[in-house]
Write a protein that holds these residues in place. Structure first.
Motif, PDB file in Angstrom:
ATOM      1  N   ALA A 187       0.833  -1.207   0.000  1.00  0.00           N
ATOM      2  CA  ALA A 187       0.000   0.000   0.000  1.00  0.00           C
ATOM      3  C   ALA A 187       0.865   1.254   0.000  1.00  0.00           C
ATOM      4  O   ALA A 187       0.619   2.191  -0.778  1.00  0.00           O
ATOM      5  CB  ALA A 187      -0.928  -0.014   1.216  1.00  0.00           C
ATOM      6  N   SER A 205      -4.101   6.663   3.515  1.00  0.00           N
ATOM      7  CA  SER A 205      -3.044   5.819   4.062  1.00  0.00           C
ATOM      8  C   SER A 205      -2.532   6.367   5.385  1.00  0.00           C
ATOM      9  O   SER A 205      -2.252   5.598   6.318  1.00  0.00           O
ATOM     10  CB  SER A 205      -1.900   5.694   3.052  1.00  0.00           C
ATOM     11  N   VAL A 247      -4.265  -0.064  -3.277  1.00  0.00           N
ATOM     12  CA  VAL A 247      -4.400   0.524  -1.940  1.00  0.00           C
ATOM     13  C   VAL A 247      -5.678   0.036  -1.276  1.00  0.00           C
ATOM     14  O   VAL A 247      -5.671  -0.337  -0.092  1.00  0.00           O
ATOM     15  CB  VAL A 247      -4.373   2.062  -2.033  1.00  0.00           C
TER      16      VAL A 247
END
Length: 329
Positions: free
Chosen positions: A179, A193, A278
């Protein structure tokens, strides 16, 4: 914040156009400009969009600029310090020293991620990108040190365990590394994130419970064990809530992007691929948090049942052994 939508914030090193806030907001926010750690800024000074003033808008700001690679140096310094301590201490203390070092680093990292997530979207942009770089480097180095190097220097005869990482931790590190890499390569979804990184403020809870069990203090000090169980349940509920807030609101657009990419219909294949990677990694991390939450709840139920069933079990276990008759070994 809950209900995050996928953002399209590009890397601060790339050219971008950012809408300047109203003059009244600029006047209020100007004293906070020193807090913005960015390679580029968010629009330059008032009246000069894209200027080269404090944090110039095209990524060429003169003040507040840092070398692009410095965030990778922070985890390297942490890994070096951790390795030095692990090499210097007694073998039976090596695992504890490594855990304490990682807990301290991850707790501070999670707190910075929470700060960057709570700030308005147009501020602390550079800090968010720096945190993604720090997270990627830390995942790689922790996997190398804790999963490969320490197990190679085990001394079981001296009491040093240093086992390799558990399968769940390996899966966590692989998903987080993928990710972080996708975010850095594409410059997409930085805010999401970083928001997921806030879960690292709970890093001390699992090691604390494991050390409590190794010291066999759960029966002799039931109040401490009960407090840790409550903290574990609360902490993993928080981790699951953060994962839910990122995964669920973005499920439709992410799945649609992956389907368009598979059919060759994606307008921006790189963005669609990054979104798919992601989001899929976020789903995997959320599943791991749910699995760990399930195990915590099972352990809490067993502990409560054991305490209710045998109230004197702890006293009997810690009682002094009866003297043996003479003539016996």
């Amino acid at each position: 914040p809950p209900g995050l939508a996928w953002t399209r914030a590009r890397s601060p090193h790339a050219r971008r156009v950012v809408r300047a806030p109203p003059p009244s907001r600029l006047a209020l926010q100007r004293p906070r400009a020193a807090l913005v750690l960015a390679s580029g800024g968010d629009g330059g000074d008032a009246g000069t969009p894209g200027g080269r003033g404090r944090g110039g808008g095209d990524g060429e700001g003169e003040e507040g600029e840092y070398p692009r690679m410095w965030p990778f140096f922070i985890p390297l310094l942490h890994a070096s310090n951790k390795g030095l301590l692990a090499w210097a201490v007694a073998p039976e203390l090596r695992d504890l020293v490594v855990r304490v070092a990682d807990v301290g680093f991850l707790g501070f990292f999670g707190a910075l991620a929470a700060l960057a997530s709570a700030a308005p979207a147009h501020t602390l942009v550079g800090l968010r990108f720096a945190l993604v770089k720090v997270g990627l480097a830390h995942m790689l180095l922790e996997t190398l040190v804790n999963g490969v190097l320490l197990p190679m220097h085990r001394c079981p005869e001296k009491g040093a365990r240093s086992p390799t990482l558990r399968p769940g931790i390996w899966a966590h590190h692989v998903l987080a590394t993928l990710a972080f890499a996708a975010v850095l390569i594409s410059g997409e979804f930085v805010q999401e994130s970083v928001f997921l990184c806030t879960t690292e403020v709970t890093a001390a809870l699992p090691p604390a419970m494991q050390e409590l069990r190794r010291a066999r203090r759960e029966t002799s000090e039931p109040e401490l064990a009960a407090a840790l169980v409550v903290l574990l349940v609360t902490g993993f509920a928080f981790r699951c809530a953060v994962s839910w807030a990122v995964v669920v609101p973005n499920a439709r657009v992410s799945v649609r992007s992956m389907l368009e990419l598979a059919r060759g219909e994606a307008v921006a294949p790189g963005v669609a691929a990054a979104r798919g990677v992601v989001w899929s990694c976020a789903v995997g991390l959320g599943a791991l948090n749910a699995h760990w939450m399930h195990r915590v709840l099972l352990g809490a139920r067993k502990a409560v049942a054991k305490a209710m069933a045998g109230g004197g079990g702890g006293a009997a276990r810690n009682a002094e052994p009866k003297p043996k008759p003479k003539g016996t070994l």
